[in-house]
Scaffold this active site. Structure first.
Site, PDB file in Angstrom:
ATOM      1  N   ARG A  24      27.813  39.860   0.529  1.00 33.75           N
ATOM      2  CA  ARG A  24      27.301  40.498  -0.685  1.00 33.75           C
ATOM      3  C   ARG A  24      28.392  40.608  -1.754  1.00 33.75           C
ATOM      4  NH1 ARG A  24      22.312  42.944   0.721  1.00 33.75           N
ATOM      5  NH2 ARG A  24      22.051  42.969  -1.509  1.00 33.75           N
ATOM      6  N   ARG A  83      21.592  40.899 -14.608  1.00 29.66           N
ATOM      7  CA  ARG A  83      20.348  41.391 -14.052  1.00 29.66           C
ATOM      8  C   ARG A  83      19.466  42.019 -15.131  1.00 29.66           C
ATOM      9  NH1 ARG A  83      19.584  46.115  -9.736  1.00 29.66           N
ATOM     10  NH2 ARG A  83      17.434  46.384 -10.399  1.00 29.66           N
ATOM     11  N   ARG A 108      25.704  44.421  -7.498  1.00 30.09           N
ATOM     12  CA  ARG A 108      25.755  45.544  -8.448  1.00 30.09           C
ATOM     13  C   ARG A 108      27.119  46.169  -8.679  1.00 30.09           C
ATOM     14  NH1 ARG A 108      21.058  48.601  -5.574  1.00 30.09           N
ATOM     15  NH2 ARG A 108      22.100  47.396  -3.956  1.00 30.09           N
ATOM     16  N   TYR A 118      11.142  43.004   8.224  1.00 30.58           N
ATOM     17  CA  TYR A 118      10.649  43.245   6.855  1.00 30.58           C
ATOM     18  C   TYR A 118       9.192  42.813   6.711  1.00 30.58           C
ATOM     19  CZ  TYR A 118      15.415  44.351   5.506  1.00 30.58           C
ATOM     20  OH  TYR A 118      16.642  44.952   5.409  1.00 30.58           O
ATOM     21  N   ASP A 164      18.262  35.432  -1.365  1.00 32.96           N
ATOM     22  CA  ASP A 164      17.990  36.574  -0.501  1.00 32.96           C
ATOM     23  C   ASP A 164      17.337  36.087   0.790  1.00 32.96           C
ATOM     24  OD1 ASP A 164      18.050  39.711  -0.762  1.00 32.96           O
ATOM     25  OD2 ASP A 164      16.242  39.194   0.357  1.00 32.96           O
TER      26      ASP A 164
HETATM   27  O1  CP3 Z   1      26.597  37.788  -2.749  1.00 32.71           O
HETATM   28  C1  CP3 Z   1      25.854  37.562  -1.755  1.00 32.71           C
HETATM   29  O2  CP3 Z   1      26.136  37.967  -0.621  1.00 32.71           O
HETATM   30  C2  CP3 Z   1      24.661  36.651  -1.922  1.00 32.71           C
HETATM   31  C3  CP3 Z   1      23.410  37.252  -2.120  1.00 32.71           C
HETATM   32  C4  CP3 Z   1      22.631  38.054  -1.085  1.00 32.71           C
HETATM   33  C5  CP3 Z   1      21.618  38.952  -1.480  1.00 32.71           C
HETATM   34  N1  CP3 Z   1      20.983  39.417  -0.365  1.00 32.71           N
HETATM   35  C6  CP3 Z   1      21.288  39.301  -2.873  1.00 32.71           C
HETATM   36  C7  CP3 Z   1      20.631  40.574  -3.147  1.00 32.71           C
HETATM   37  C8  CP3 Z   1      22.632  38.022   0.307  1.00 32.71           C
HETATM   38  C9  CP3 Z   1      23.523  37.251   1.270  1.00 32.71           C
HETATM   39  C10 CP3 Z   1      21.578  38.884   0.757  1.00 32.71           C
HETATM   40  C11 CP3 Z   1      21.216  39.101   2.184  1.00 32.71           C
HETATM   41  C12 CP3 Z   1      20.247  40.139   2.537  1.00 32.71           C
HETATM   42  N2  CP3 Z   1      19.133  40.543   1.850  1.00 32.71           N
HETATM   43  C13 CP3 Z   1      20.277  40.835   3.777  1.00 32.71           C
HETATM   44  C14 CP3 Z   1      21.277  40.622   4.884  1.00 32.71           C
HETATM   45  C15 CP3 Z   1      22.587  41.245   4.617  1.00 32.71           C
HETATM   46  C16 CP3 Z   1      22.553  42.747   4.577  1.00 32.71           C
HETATM   47  O3  CP3 Z   1      22.947  43.300   3.536  1.00 32.71           O
HETATM   48  O4  CP3 Z   1      22.182  43.349   5.586  1.00 32.71           O
HETATM   49  C17 CP3 Z   1      19.179  41.722   3.770  1.00 32.71           C
HETATM   50  C18 CP3 Z   1      18.796  42.691   4.885  1.00 32.71           C
HETATM   51  C19 CP3 Z   1      18.455  41.516   2.557  1.00 32.71           C
HETATM   52  C20 CP3 Z   1      17.189  42.172   2.130  1.00 32.71           C
HETATM   53  C21 CP3 Z   1      17.364  42.930   0.882  1.00 32.71           C
HETATM   54  N3  CP3 Z   1      17.556  42.365  -0.372  1.00 32.71           N
HETATM   55  C22 CP3 Z   1      17.367  44.342   0.700  1.00 32.71           C
HETATM   56  C23 CP3 Z   1      17.185  45.343   1.838  1.00 32.71           C
HETATM   57  C24 CP3 Z   1      17.579  44.598  -0.656  1.00 32.71           C
HETATM   58  C25 CP3 Z   1      17.608  45.940  -1.353  1.00 32.71           C
HETATM   59  C26 CP3 Z   1      18.789  46.731  -1.013  1.00 32.71           C
HETATM   60  C27 CP3 Z   1      20.065  46.133  -1.536  1.00 32.71           C
HETATM   61  O5  CP3 Z   1      20.895  45.707  -0.729  1.00 32.71           O
HETATM   62  O6  CP3 Z   1      20.236  46.093  -2.769  1.00 32.71           O
HETATM   63  C28 CP3 Z   1      17.744  43.359  -1.308  1.00 32.71           C
HETATM   64  C29 CP3 Z   1      18.002  43.135  -2.746  1.00 32.71           C
HETATM   65  C30 CP3 Z   1      19.170  42.286  -3.100  1.00 32.71           C
HETATM   66  N4  CP3 Z   1      19.498  41.091  -2.552  1.00 32.71           N
HETATM   67  C31 CP3 Z   1      20.130  42.581  -4.107  1.00 32.71           C
HETATM   68  C32 CP3 Z   1      21.032  41.508  -4.155  1.00 32.71           C
HETATM   69  C33 CP3 Z   1      22.206  41.323  -5.078  1.00 32.71           C
HETATM   70  C34 CP3 Z   1      20.134  43.812  -4.989  1.00 32.71           C
HETATM   71  C35 CP3 Z   1      19.455  43.417  -6.216  1.00 32.71           C
HETATM   72  C36 CP3 Z   1      19.729  44.361  -7.314  1.00 32.71           C
HETATM   73  O7  CP3 Z   1      19.399  45.539  -7.159  1.00 32.71           O
HETATM   74  O8  CP3 Z   1      20.274  43.868  -8.285  1.00 32.71           O
END
Ligand code: CP3
Length: 347
Positions: free
Chosen positions: A28, A41, A32, A154, A78
């Protein structure tokens, strides 16, 4: 296409070749905590637009690469694009995490369809190939997907969960039906990873964020078996491209995971004892991890001591430096710079 000769540092470590220093990237690493990400965003109508508009996904992928001396970029996407591409409704509400129209039993499986899969994901592959062309030499591109179990949590819970009662209830009461969902995800996930590799990814990572909530036998059938099947499909299609598995929270089951899935590297969470990882995991696979993300938020000497300890305990075997889970939104970017210079100058 012969991709077996990629010689970026991370790939060399995953092949257990000798390396001059410890490579580093952060789960990640886009997101943010970066002001430039928050601005990007704000331009997009929804997060799904960021994931599916190649220019925006490319920009988000490259933002951390411009700021920090990272050894890899991870494609900005994602894990939930796979259920979305299979036809499930997925929405992201700012701050609350994802919301999916849940699948609750085998009767709901016909709602999934393969027909739009490649078209819906085509922008992701386009972003991968554009990023690949923009990266400095020596910086790897990582493709990724969620593992079937974590994605299924999910899909069945309809979002984030605390107790996983619905998805475990389905797995326990109808193991054969639930296996159909998992097997469907095995095929879709392998296809998605292979397409990212063909578009330019040098390696791929499977995120199994919720692997640690399963008891032993369920861990074998829902984590180890599907992971092994995906790794085999990726190997057959793309020989020589390494796979990292991240079964967060797997505890002692990390041992079986490393021995039996065929992955080249294992991502450990911050709870795994380092000496245990060195003794049990590093003889089998490269280890990736495992600074506690909260230590990166805190910074200062606590962060430096914890980082030095990881380098000392795991630095004699194949090691990719990373966190034990994703970068937290409260992380000061200056702490990330300091962490990376510390690792870069350590060897
Ligand atoms: O920089 C990176 O690592 C690449 C992008 C990336 C995202 N999600 C973008 C994202 C990666 C590798 C993920 C993986 C992901 N997504 C996982 C596995 C890793 C982990 O954190 O456990 C999971 C479980 C998800 C599912 C998911 N996506 C959730 C639960 C959420 C909301 C909570 C959160 O972490 O913000 C997301 C949204 C998400 N995916 C965001 C980003 C940058 C946040 C978006 C925002 O609010 O701008």
């Amino acid at each position: 296409m012969n991709r077996t000769h990629s010689d970026v540092l991370i790939v060399r470590v995953l092949r257990r070749e000798r390396s001059q220093r410890v490579p580093v990237w952060l789960m990640r690493q886009a997101g943010r905590y970066l002001p430039e990400y928050r601005r990007l965003r704000d331009q997009a109508a929804s997060i799904l637009d960021l994931f599916y508009t190649p220019e925006l996904a490319v920009e988000a992928t490259l933002q951390p690469i411009r700021r920090f001396e990272l050894d890899a970029a991870i494609l900005f996407s994602d894990i939930l694009v796979v259920p979305h591409a299979l036809g499930q409704e997925v929405q992201f509400w700012a701050g609350d995490g994802p919301v999916l129209t849940p699948l609750r039993s085998i009767a709901d499986l016909p709602r999934l369809t393969d027909s739009g899969f490649h078209d819906r994901l085509a922008p992701v592959y386009e972003a991968a190939s554009v990023v690949k062309g923009c990266l400095p030499t020596g910086t790897a591109l990582i493709g990724f997907a969620g593992s079937p179990w974590t994605v299924a949590t999910y899909m069945v819970e309809g979002g984030t969960s605390r107790d996983f009662v619905r998805v475990k209830g389905w797995a326990a009461s109808d193991p054969i039906g639930f296996r159909q969902l998992i097997d469907r995800l095995v095929t879709a996930t392998a296809k998605h990873l292979i397409a990212q590799i063909r578009a330019g990814a040098d390696l791929v990572q499977l995120f199994d964020t919720h692997a640690g909530v399963l008891p032993e036998e369920a861990f074998r059938s829902l984590v180890v078996r599907p992971t092994r099947a995906i790794v085999q499909m990726v190997r057959d299609a793309c020989p020589g491209v390494p796979v990292i598995g991240f079964p967060r929270g797997a505890g002692v089951m990390y041992g079986e995971y490393a021995a039996e899935t065929g992955v080249d590297g294992v991502g450990i969470d911050s709870v795994v004892p380092l000496s245990w990882a060195a003794g049990v995991l590093q003889p089998l696979v490269a280890v990736q991890g495992s600074l506690d993300p909260a230590w990166l938020v805190a910074g200062g000497s606590a962060m430096r001591v914890a980082t030095a300890n990881i380098l000392k305990e795991l630095g004699n075997g194949p090691l990719i430096f990373n966190l034990g889970h994703g970068v937290l939104p409260a992380t000061p970017p200056e702490h990330v710079s300091e962490l990376i210079s510390m690792i870069r100058s350590s060897s």
